[in-house]
Structure formats: C-alpha cells, structure tokens
Design a protein around this motif. Structure first.
Motif, short mmCIF file in Angstrom:
data_model
loop_
_atom_site.label_atom_id
_atom_site.label_comp_id
_atom_site.label_asym_id
_atom_site.label_seq_id
_atom_site.Cartn_x
_atom_site.Cartn_y
_atom_site.Cartn_z
N CYS A 434 0.84 -1.20 0.00
CA CYS A 434 0.00 0.00 0.00
C CYS A 434 0.88 1.26 0.00
N VAL A 435 1.94 1.25 0.83
CA VAL A 435 2.76 2.46 0.93
C VAL A 435 3.69 2.59 -0.29
N LEU A 436 4.11 1.46 -0.87
CA LEU A 436 4.96 1.52 -2.07
C LEU A 436 4.18 2.16 -3.22
N ALA A 437 2.87 1.88 -3.27
CA ALA A 437 2.04 2.46 -4.35
C ALA A 437 1.99 3.99 -4.27
N ASP A 438 2.26 4.57 -3.10
CA ASP A 438 2.30 6.04 -2.98
C ASP A 438 3.55 6.61 -3.64
N PHE A 439 4.62 5.82 -3.68
CA PHE A 439 5.89 6.32 -4.21
C PHE A 439 6.13 5.89 -5.66
N TYR A 440 5.64 4.72 -6.00
CA TYR A 440 5.85 4.21 -7.35
C TYR A 440 4.53 4.23 -8.12
N TYR A 449 3.43 16.73 -6.94
CA TYR A 449 3.03 15.53 -6.19
C TYR A 449 3.73 15.50 -4.84
N THR A 450 2.96 15.27 -3.77
CA THR A 450 3.57 15.26 -2.43
C THR A 450 3.41 13.90 -1.77
N PHE A 451 4.34 13.60 -0.82
CA PHE A 451 4.30 12.32 -0.11
C PHE A 451 3.48 12.39 1.17
N SER A 452 3.14 13.62 1.61
CA SER A 452 2.39 13.74 2.87
C SER A 452 1.29 14.78 2.69
N PRO A 453 0.20 14.66 3.46
CA PRO A 453 -0.94 15.58 3.28
C PRO A 453 -0.55 17.05 3.43
N PRO A 482 3.95 12.26 12.54
CA PRO A 482 3.41 10.95 12.16
C PRO A 482 2.74 10.94 10.78
N GLU A 483 2.36 12.14 10.27
CA GLU A 483 1.63 12.17 8.98
C GLU A 483 2.43 11.56 7.82
N ILE A 484 3.75 11.65 7.87
CA ILE A 484 4.54 11.12 6.75
C ILE A 484 4.39 9.59 6.68
N PHE A 485 4.07 8.95 7.81
CA PHE A 485 3.85 7.50 7.81
C PHE A 485 2.38 7.16 7.56
N GLY A 486 1.55 8.23 7.39
CA GLY A 486 0.11 7.98 7.23
C GLY A 486 -0.57 7.73 8.57
N GLN A 803 -9.48 2.31 1.66
CA GLN A 803 -8.83 1.33 2.55
C GLN A 803 -7.39 1.75 2.87
N SER A 804 -6.69 2.31 1.87
CA SER A 804 -5.27 2.66 2.07
C SER A 804 -5.11 3.63 3.24
N HIS A 805 -6.10 4.51 3.46
CA HIS A 805 -6.02 5.48 4.56
C HIS A 805 -5.91 4.75 5.89
N TRP A 806 -6.76 3.73 6.08
CA TRP A 806 -6.77 3.01 7.37
C TRP A 806 -5.61 2.03 7.47
N ILE A 807 -5.18 1.50 6.32
CA ILE A 807 -4.02 0.57 6.36
C ILE A 807 -2.79 1.33 6.87
#
Length: 819
Positions: A434-440, A449-453, A482-486, A803-807
C-alpha cells in the motif's frame, strides 16, 4: 539487558586507578575527594556509554543517579518501585471523580502514590487544584509545567512520580530533566563515537569489539583509522564462517608477534569457534605481545560471544542516524546511488532522479515506522541496504530498457520480492504494498506531487544534480510528524508510551535482584506479599462444577453454544487451579511450612513488581495487563460465565470474555449451518454495526457481540462509519456487532491497487477490512490449531475513506487493552 553488556571488576578497578591519576590534585582532602568523585563518575559514564546502544544510554544515567541518591538515603526503594510499576493493587478503587479527562488507571496510581511518604495528602489536594492539573495533563510538555500549590517546591524525584500518574507517556523526557538536574547536563549528552580515542585507550592484550546494529557499518571508519596509523596495507581481515577458523587463528598468531592489525568480522555467525577465540585471547600477555598488535572483532549482540573477551575488551557501538531526513541522505549517498557514474548514466534522467529519490524515501519510511511498535509493523523487520540496492538497479534497468513506464512490474518486484520477501505477516505485506504504491505511481513525475498531506515532503523539482538533491534532503525537517507514515497524530503518544514501558521494564529488570516488597507502615516484604496473596485468594472463586452445568446445558446437535461453554469451563478451571494452588503454596512457603521452589520464587518476583507470574501465563489466555488489571479482567470473565450458567444463554455475547474465541465463532457458524442444512465450510460472517446499546432477544440468525476496541480510529455512531480518533484518545469502544453467517467468500486482507479519481486521489470502496487481535502486541506465534495466538479474524467496517487510509493508520480492532 543485552548479552554484550559485560563488565568485570578488574576493568572497573583499572578505570578507578586511571581516574586517581587523571583527576585534578588538591592538598585539602575534602576538595581532593570531591574532585575524584566528580571526575570518576563522569569518566565511568563516558567509558560505559561507548559500549551501550542509544536506547540504553539514558537508562544508565538514571541508574547512576538513583543508586547515588539511594546510597545517600535521599531516595527510598518504595519510591523507585512505584515509579517503575505504578504500585501493585488488586482491590476495587473508589470512584474516579475526574473521569471526564483522567483515566481509571491514573486515578488508581494517584491513590496508591498518596500512601508514599513524600506524596502524603496528594490525592486530597488534587481536587482543589483540578484546573491546573488538567492544564498539565493537556500540555505538550508536562515535564516542564509548574505544579500548583506546595508541589511546586517538591523534590525532583517526586515530580517524576506525579508525571508517572498523570502523563505516563512523558516519563522519558522527564527522566532526562531529572538526571540533568541531579547529575549535570553532560550526563544526558552522550559523547559522540570516537574511534581514535578508543584506539588510544587500548593495549595489545585487550581486543576492540564493535557491537553491531542493523544498518551500522564500522568498516569505513576502521579503514580510515588504519590508514592514518600506517596499518592500512598490512591489516588482515577475515569474515568468519564455516572453515575460516584456522585462517583467523593463523593471522592472529602472526600479527601477535610482528605487530599488525587483525579484523575478525561477524563473530556471532561462528558460535562453534568462539571457545577457540576465548582461548587465544586468554593467552595474550603484555610481555610477549608486540606493542603495535591489535585484534578487532565485530559481532551483533549474541549469547555465543565469550564473556571473558567482552569483559576484558573495549566495546564500542556505532548506530546509524535516526530520522527520515538522515536516513534518506544516508541511502542517497551510499552505493549504488552515491556512485556518480551510475547515477548519471540513466537514459531518462528526469524520471530516474524522481524514482531513485522516491525509493530512498520509501526505504526510510518503512524503517523509521518501526519506532511506533505494533502500530507500525506487527513484526519489526530488518530491511537492509541490499534490499534498496537491488531495487534501485532494477528501477534503472526498467527505465533504460522499456519505453513504457513499468510500474506494475516494479511494484511487484520491489514490494513482493525484494522487500516483501522478508515480510512474513500478511497484514504487514498489505501495508508494504500500500505504501509503495504512494511512491511508485505515474503521478510521481509531476512536480506538485507530495508524499504527505501537509505537502512538506516531495521530490526535488525539475532535473536537479546529485548535490542539489542532497541539499534538498538537508532542507527537510529534522524531526518528522506521524503524517509522513500515514499515522494519526495520536501515534506519537503510542510511541512515547512504548518508550516509557521499555524504560520502566528494563530498569525493573536490573532492580529485581535487589528489590524488596517493602510496603507502607513498616511492614516486612513477606507480610505485604502474604496480604496480597490472601486478598487474591478471597476474590478468586473455586472451580466451576462442570457436571452440574452439563445437566443444565447438555451437548445438543442444534445448539453448539453448549459445547462452547463446556470447553470454556475446562480451560478456565485449569487456570483457576493454577492461580489458586500457586497462591496457597506461596502463603505456606512464606510461613516456612513448605520449601520455596524456583516456580514460587518467580511468583514472588512477579507479585513484587506487579506482573503476571509465568506460572499463570502458561495456562492463561493472551493478556498484556499488569497484575491488578489481569485479576480484575479475570474476575469479570468468570462473572460472565457464571451469569450464563445461572441464568440462560446471553442475548449479546462479550466477545473478549472467551478463552478461545475461534471456537465461539465456529459455534455460531455451526448453528446456522445445521439450521439450514448447509456445508459449514462454505459460510463466512457478514458484519453489521448495530445502532442500539443493548438487545433483549438474540437475532434470528447469527450472534450479537460486544466488547471490542478500535485502535487508530473510532466508530462514529452519527454517521455510522469509521472515523478519525479523537485527540489523545488512543482506543475507542466499538458498538454491538452482529455476526451473520452467509454463503460467501471470506473478507480478504491482501492489497489490491485502488482506483483513482480525476485528481489522482484513491476512491473509497465503502468499507475497510480490519484485522482483530487479542492484544495490542498484534504479533503472535502460529499455534497447533493453525491460528496465530494473537490474530482472531477480519471484520468489515463501513467507511467513506479509502482502505489505504486506514491501512497506513495501522487501524485494527483489539479484544482487550493493556491496563
């Protein structure tokens, strides 16, 4: 604490003699003793610190400070024990008048603390200053807060006790302030790693030992030191493993006479050769050794490493830098990305720079997430530079050889093979993908494009050079939110709480040999223990009369819950027997009527420190509660079963009250299957969150359950969906859940790529598949039943967020909390 922390009396005496020589001389005896005392205390701290891991350096300072205070009779054992355990109590508490903001656990600790000599009257005065104490509770830095009333002037250690009760998550920074105040600022600022100084302190007969940690590589600094001292050309290096022993012994023997350096790497791998190494080191003599000879050893913490070598050697730890910024920088400057020729040889430089940066960032995120404990990863994996290196090379190869972007292949290779190959837990694998899909993903090539909200973390814009990317990395914040880790902002509290638990448990493990259970009012340790055992024995009922229950609830084809009850009683009876027999034997042993066995010794130690004895946990259901919480929870479980026996089958079942919850769920499924004549293996549960807080009659089909808690989210009764946690509320109760059997496939806990909307944000599927665990530790072992000892089942919860938000939040349901 760690197998590598070994120090001998000889080593300590040599330090002391050294300190006598080096400390400032004075003609006045008092002044001389003061100088020596100050110099030696810090000298000892400095010498021990270089062999400790970062996590244990503050712990050592605290031990030094408290041992000195206890020797001066400023600090009592009871106070220290309270700080580490929060007091031991199994009684019922008075009502908590501040329940709107103060937890039951904190109120219990305040009540027990008020029995200690320095804190007499605290509980009564707490109500008078409720507003100020609440302000402290809500403060971001409660350890610097000025206490109200007479507590403003209290002793620094008493401050620690008060912080323990009201904000236990901030004990570690509070301890730092305590040590700085009592011992001086320098005792909380460990000296930086200095290899040259360690070499300067060494001699040919004492080996120099690098204690390794994941990601640390001392080779570069060692080779540099060797070159500076003229040993670079002649230094012999052996990586230990099968068959390397004779070669290593030969090198040591030669260099011992000729005066060279020998490096034996990875001693932990070659346990069988360690006795030989011990013998070789014992034969080192100052008279026969060449003055330039040095033996360097590297090893991960391991119990096979010879104790005598550790005690006589100079131990050093050098850990990799912590934090996202330094981690990304370290990865970016390491091979292969750090190699300029490799970095500049890609055919699509703009895409390559974005992807290589994103990969380093991904590597940093999954490593740093470990600091959040089970909220981050169920099992803490050791991802290495090798995983990053192969992923970088594959990314470059895919860019060079294909016109199209190969995100699907890369996500599979990196997420399932390179990194995923280490991941054994399917819930962890879901998070990793799930987290790899945010970067790739294709959006990474857009500059906005940003990695954190918050937009703090992103790729460098345009087509930057390697130096520009490094400067860009160094401009990122030093500490990460903690936001950078979701994760939710509450995750920081969870992380601090885990640091507190580690700190208290570790200090407690060093105290157990000296700790006594001295109580208030001058009672001896034995009397306090005897009273505690007696109190528990009066509360815990005798075993259930199974024969009588079987007559009332016989085994029937159409009612599987009778079978579930029968099996539960067998399990609970075994636990009741274990607890009652150990407590009554303990009382006899304290009176001298029977011999105190090793098992009973363990029970004494556990009761002294407020832990659950190992003798009970062998027969027990999974639980992380301290002794008081465990006994109360156990009594509630027995009362739940007793109501079932005396009255009738419950309409709503207390799910955490079952010893083996899988049997209960199978029972519910079997009833449905037998009623409708369906094969049970085609059924799975559908989950409905119910609006009412109680139901007078059971559902037509399926079962009503209550008692679950949600971590990293909450159930919003108004919108009837999963919602964000309230600030500072880590766990929220879930509503009654209706488990309705249906012929359908089981809810899946694997990752599938989410559809995106026009703005590139993932769409919601309308639900989240949440794992349910027995305890907040989340990781378990696979038991003979084929079930993990901790994982229970998946539950599908309505949600308007993807789902990715809660994962990434680490959201899960728990059967019980830790207090």
């Amino acid at each position: 604490i760690e197998p590598m922390y070994q120090y001998s009396l000889t080593w300590f005496m040599n330090l002391f003699i050294q300190a006598i020589k080096d400390s400032e001389p004075a003609t006045d005896l008092e002044v001389r003793l003061k100088n020596l005392d100050e110099y030696f205390t810090y000298f000892l701290y400095k010498m021990v610190c270089r062999s400790l891991f970062e996590k244990d350096k503050l712990l050592f300072s605290f031990l030094l400070a408290t041992r000195i205070k206890r020797a001066e009779n400023i600090l009592s054992d009871a106070e220290l024990k309270f700080l580490l355990t929060g007091g031991v109590a199994v009684g019922t508490l008075d009502d908590n008048p501040f329940h709107s903001w103060l937890s039951e656990k904190s109120w219990g600790e305040i009540t027990r603390m008020s029995d200690l000599e320095p804190c007499k009257g605290f509980r009564d005065e707490f109500a008078q200053n409720e507003l100020q104490w609440r302000e402290m509770f809500e403060s971001a830095e409660p350890y610097t807060y000025e206490f109200p009333g007479r507590w403003k002037e209290c002793h620094p250690f008493t401050r620690l006790l008060i912080i323990r009760c009201i904000r236990p998550d901030k004990i570690v920074p509070a301890v730092m302030l305590f040590v700085a105040k009592e011992m001086g600022q320098r005792f909380i600022e460990p000296p930086p790693f200095d290899l040259a100084a360690c070499y300067g302190d060494s001699n040919p007969c004492s080996p120099l030992i690098f204690v390794l940690s994941a990601g640390a590589d001392p080779n570069a600094s060692l080779f540099k030191l060797a070159d500076e001292n003229g040993f670079g050309e002649t230094m012999k290096i052996v990586s230990l493993g099968q068959g390397q022993g004779p070669k290593a012994a030969k090198y040591v023997e030669e260099s011992y006479k000729t005066g060279g350096w020998v490096v034996l790497q990875n001693c932990h791998v070659y346990g069988s050769w360690m006795t030989t190494l011990e013998r070789i080191c014992e034969e080192f003599k100052p008279e026969t050794a060449h003055k330039n000879f040095r033996l360097w050893l590297t090893s991960y913490p391991s119990s096979v490493f010879p104790v005598s070598v550790l005690q006589n050697g100079i131990k050093m730890t050098n850990e990799p830098a912590k934090g996202i910024r330094l981690n990304v920088k370290g990865s970016f400057l390491a091979d292969p990305i750090g190699n300029e020729e490799f970095f500049n040889s890609c055919k699509k430089p703009a895409k390559w720079k974005k992807l290589s940066f994103a990969l380093c960032f991904f590597h940093a995120v999954i490593q740093e997430r470990k600091s959040f404990g089970p909220l981050g990863w169920n099992i803490p994996y050791e991802f290495t530079m090798g995983d990053l290196s192969i992923s970088v090379k594959q990314t470059k190869m895919m860019l060079d050889e294909y016109e199209e972007d190969q995100f699907k292949s890369l996500n599979y290779l990196i997420g399932e093979c390179n990194y995923g190959g280490r991941v054994t837990d399917d819930k962890d694998r879901r998070y990793l993908l799930c987290v790899l899909a945010d970067f790739y993903n294709p959006l990474i090539f857009q500059d906005d494009y940003t990695f954190s909200p918050s937009g703090t973390y992103r790729c460098a814009e345009g087509d930057p050079t390697q130096e520009e990317i490094v400067d860009f990395i160094m401009a990122m914040p030093l500490t990460q939110m903690p936001e950078i880790f979701g994760l939710h902002d509450n995750a920081d509290i969870t992380k601090d709480q885990q640091e507190t638990n580690y700190f208290c448990d570790t200090v407690l493990s060093t105290e157990t040999s000296t700790a006594s259970a001295a109580g208030g009012g001058g009672k001896s340790g034995e009397e306090v223990l005897d009273e505690l055992a007696e109190e528990m024995l009066t509360k815990i009922p005798h075993e259930f009369d199974r024969e009588r229950v079987m007559k009332k609830f016989p085994i029937r084809f159409d009612e599987s819950m009778n079978t579930v009850l029968a099996q539960e009683l067998i399990r609970y009876n075994a636990l009741i027997e274990a607890i009652r027999s150990s407590l009554s034997n303990l009382r006899k042993a304290l009176k001298g009527l029977i011999v105190m066995s090793a098992d009973l010794e363990q029970v004494v130690q556990a009761l002294n420190t407020g832990k659950v004895p190992a003798l009970w946990t062998k027969k027990s259901y999974p639980s992380l509660k301290p002794l008081g919480g465990y006994i109360n929870d156990f009594l509630e479980r027995l009362a739940f079963l007793q109501r079932w026996i005396d009255d009738k089958m419950p309409t709503v079942y207390w799910m955490p009250g079952f010893f083996f919850v899988h049997a209960f769920m199978t029972g519910g499924m079997q009833n449905f299957a037998r009623k409708y004549g369906l094969p049970v293996d085609t059924l799975n549960f559908e989950h409905h969150m119910m609006p009412e807080s109680d139901y007078g009659k059971p559902p037509e089909d399926g079962i009503y359950t209550y008692g679950l808690f949600s971590e990293a989210s909450r159930w919003n009764a108004e919108t009837q969906e999963l919602d964000e946690s309230e600030p500072k509320v880590l766990f929220a109760p879930m509503p009654i859940i209706w488990f309705l059997p249906k012929e359908m496939p089981a809810p899946r806990l694997d990752w599938k790529e989410e559809e995106k909307n026009a703005f590139g944000a993932p769409k919601s599927e309308g639900f989240y598949v949440s794992p349910v665990y027995n305890t907040s530790a989340r990781r378990g072992t696979l038991s003979t039943t084929g079930h993990s000892t901790n994982y229970v089942c998946p539950i599908v919860i309505p949600s308007s967020k993807p789902q990715s938000h809660w994962i990434k939040r680490g959201t899960a349901l728990l059967m019980q909390l830790d207090d």
